[in-house]
Design an enzyme around this catalytic site. Structure first.
Site, PDB file in Angstrom:
ATOM      1  N   GLU A 351       0.606  -1.096   0.043  1.00 54.57           N
ATOM      2  CA  GLU A 351       0.063  -0.152   0.061  1.00 54.57           C
ATOM      3  C   GLU A 351       0.827   1.174   0.147  1.00 54.57           C
ATOM      4  OE1 GLU A 351      -3.979  -1.584   2.356  1.00 54.57           O
ATOM      5  OE2 GLU A 351      -2.207  -0.897   3.491  1.00 54.57           O
TER       6      GLU A 351
HETATM    7  C1  TNX Z   1      -4.572  -4.035   4.615  1.00 51.58           C
HETATM    8  S1  TNX Z   1      -2.868  -6.279   4.064  1.00 51.58           S
HETATM    9  C2  TNX Z   1      -3.443  -3.833   5.220  1.00 51.58           C
HETATM   10  C3  TNX Z   1      -3.117  -3.334   6.501  1.00 51.58           C
HETATM   11  C4  TNX Z   1      -4.490  -3.274   7.260  1.00 51.58           C
HETATM   12  C5  TNX Z   1      -5.477  -4.245   6.894  1.00 51.58           C
HETATM   13  C6  TNX Z   1      -6.481  -4.412   7.597  1.00 51.58           C
HETATM   14  C7  TNX Z   1      -1.879  -5.187   3.836  1.00 51.58           C
HETATM   15  C8  TNX Z   1      -0.702  -5.928   3.251  1.00 51.58           C
HETATM   16  N1  TNX Z   1      -2.200  -4.004   4.287  1.00 51.58           N
HETATM   17  O1  TNX Z   1      -2.276  -2.423   6.424  1.00 51.58           O
HETATM   18  O2  TNX Z   1      -4.138  -3.371   8.648  1.00 51.58           O
HETATM   19  O3  TNX Z   1      -5.581  -4.186   5.545  1.00 51.58           O
HETATM   20  O4  TNX Z   1      -7.505  -5.207   7.345  1.00 51.58           O
END
Ligand code: TNX
Length: 540
Positions: A351
């Protein structure tokens, strides 16, 4: 004639005196092991552990005999002397733990044989002995999992179990960044995971809301970056000594700790600690804690950001062009790698929505160089598949199959953590008091009824295994951890251990219901899913 009948009578007496029959409960324990073993056959007799039963072993069994003795002492109150030796007449009334070469058992397989005089666990490696011990504990009365002494009898059905795992990577992740969890809480979580034969514990140590591992060369990371958490609580961090103790605690349970420093996004706790890392990040209003940036007339750039206690994702990043950035990254990764005996370093990579794509690709390549210089293998969330990943790295799939498939095409191995099945921070249903729901509602059957090997265009040999992440935005206590982990972690443990053709939801549902007694004996405050008929522990 007389002699013959005398012989018959003697035979009948011998049979009734030493071939006691196992009760239905004792038989049931043998038949309800989770994860389901490759083969399990009981012949209906019993072996009883008593105050004289010893543990017989050799020094190459590693920490396993001591682990077993400690668990058994707590619940039986017996002495559990550990003696050196293998099989001999003194082997009677013993639990024997032995390394023994066997071409079919692999590194983690084992054979467990129970007859009327002894239990014998053999394996190629100590890890297999440890898994044999976990199975042994499950076929004992569920009270064996309590941490107080109760009366026997401690009966085990006679028979044989031969077992080995489907996948080499059987993991869970705990996010200690969004909310901090103490060393004791993390230890309990590792201990419980190990009982289901999981062998990887991924610690998500840093994120926008908190920095949880002491870095001696950058002390503000914990002094400032570790000082809060989601919701504005006081946060916390592990000293290097505490982290080392956690790693050792895990190793005794054959669990490898996989540390994650999330880069180049999810990095606000570092930007709030050192202004020279901030290339002008704007902290979202919601959850923003008034800090130096807010009071500054200069604005963001080169000033520390405000601390952040909200739950938005994808808004922070390191900047490649800033002189401090790569020094920061390499100091941090070097310190964490030198504290970590396991072969993996997770660099996050997820992300990074505000990192320029060309910078992101360069970042990942430079992280990989640093990780290799530290003698470790790099792991990243699936987005690292956008960079030139090859067979030296591992990619963790969570959302978009294309990244994992591309990386696997270049030789990378893949850890399967699809959010719709494995994200243990998802609610069970719309009424669950904790958790998020952006990926799915995940009931205990949803966590069970999937095959990791079904991503289109992904060669099965690319799949290293399965990992269940527990993100921490909505959880704050050990009770919260237990509620979201159990029983779904048990489902996922079987997904990762048991071969696909041997798995079946209806059969698992019944074993899990029976297993409720063991969850209760371990003091786990689990979610009593309405899909399962939970059997309660009978206390004495
Ligand atoms: C996505 S999955 C994220 C996390 C969050 C999560 C909450 C991923 C690699 N990143 O930063 O905590 O969703 O469900």
């Amino acid at each position: 004639m007389k002699i013959v009948s005398g012989f018959l009578i003697a035979g009948a007496v011998a049979l009734t005196s030493c071939t006691e029959k196992a009760s239905p409960e004792t038989m049931a324990a043998f038949q309800h092991v989770i994860p389901k073993p490759t083969q399990a056959e009981t012949d209906g007799g019993v072996f009883e552990l008593n105050a004289q039963t010893t543990i017989l072993t050799t020094p190459d069994a590693g920490p396993v005999p001591t682990y077993l003795a400690e668990v058994l002492r707590k619940s039986t109150g017996y002495a559990w002397e550990i003696q050196e030796g293998s099989s001999s007449p003194e082997g009677d009334n013993a639990i024997i733990l032995l390394l023994e070469e066997h071409p079919d058992w692999g590194d983690e397989g084992y054979a467990l044989t129970v007859d009327e005089d002894r239990v014998r666990i053999s394996a190629n490696h100590p890890a297999g002995l440890f898994y044999g011990v976990q199975t042994l504990l499950q076929i004992l009365p569920p009270r064996v999992h309590e941490s107080r002494v109760t009366d026997g009898p401690w009966l085990i059905a006679t028979g044989q179990i031969i077992d080995q795992p489907r996948y080499a990577w059987r993991g869970m992740m705990l996010d200690v960044a969004r909310h901090f969890f103490t060393v004791e809480e993390v230890k309990r979580t590792i201990d419980l995971a190990a009982k289901y034969k999981l062998n990887r514990f991924h610690l998500h140590l840093t994120d926008d809301q908190g920095w949880r591992i002491e870095i001696k060369s950058w002390p503000n990371l914990t002094a400032i970056g570790g000082s809060t958490e989601v919701g504005g609580g006081k946060g916390g961090f592990y000293t290097q000594e505490q982290y080392t103790k956690l790693v050792t605690y895990a190793a005794i349970r054959f669990v490898t700790v996989v540390p994650e420093i999330d880069l180049p996004g999810h990095i606000n706790s570092a930007l709030a600690s050192y202004g020279e890392l901030n290339g002008g990040i704007h902290v979202p209003e919601e959850g923003r804690v008034p800090g130096p940036e807010v009071n500054s007339t200069l604005g963001g750039k080169d000033r520390p950001t405000a601390l952040y206690t909200g739950i938005q994702v994808g808004w922070s990043t390191l900047r490649l062009e800033k002189p401090a950035t790569m020094k920061f990254v390499s100091d941090v990764l070097r310190e964490v790698m030198s504290l970590t005996p396991g072969p993996y370093m997770h660099i996050g990579g997820d992300e990074a929505h505000v990192t320029k794509k060309e910078d992101y690709i360069q970042f990942i390549e430079r992280f990989r160089e640093i990780v290799h210089a530290g003698g470790k293998q790099m792991i990243g969330w699936e987005e690292i598949g956008q960079a030139a990943i090859d067979d030296r790295s591992i990619v963790q799939h969570w959302s978009q199959a294309k990244y994992a498939v591309t990386a696997a095409g270049r030789g990378a191995r893949v850890i399967m953590s699809p959010a719709t099945r494995t994200y243990l921070d998802m609610k069970y249903d719309s009424t669950t008091r904790l958790g998020l729901k952006w990926a799915a509602y995940i009931e205990v059957d949803d966590a069970y009824t999937w095959d990791p090997d079904t991503l289109q265009n992904l060669d099965p040999s690319s799949i290293l295994g399965v990992e269940a992440p527990l993100w921490g935005e909505t959880i704050d206590t050990m009770e919260d951890i237990e509620y979201l982990l159990f029983p779904r972690l048990v489902s996922l443990a079987e997904v990762s251990w048991t071969a696909q053709p041997s798995r079946n939801w209806e059969d698992f549902r019944i074993r899990l219901g029976y297993h409720g007694q063991q969850l209760e004996a371990m003091g786990i405050r689990y979610y009593p899913s309405p899909l399962v008929d939970w059997k309660q522990l009978s206390r004495n």
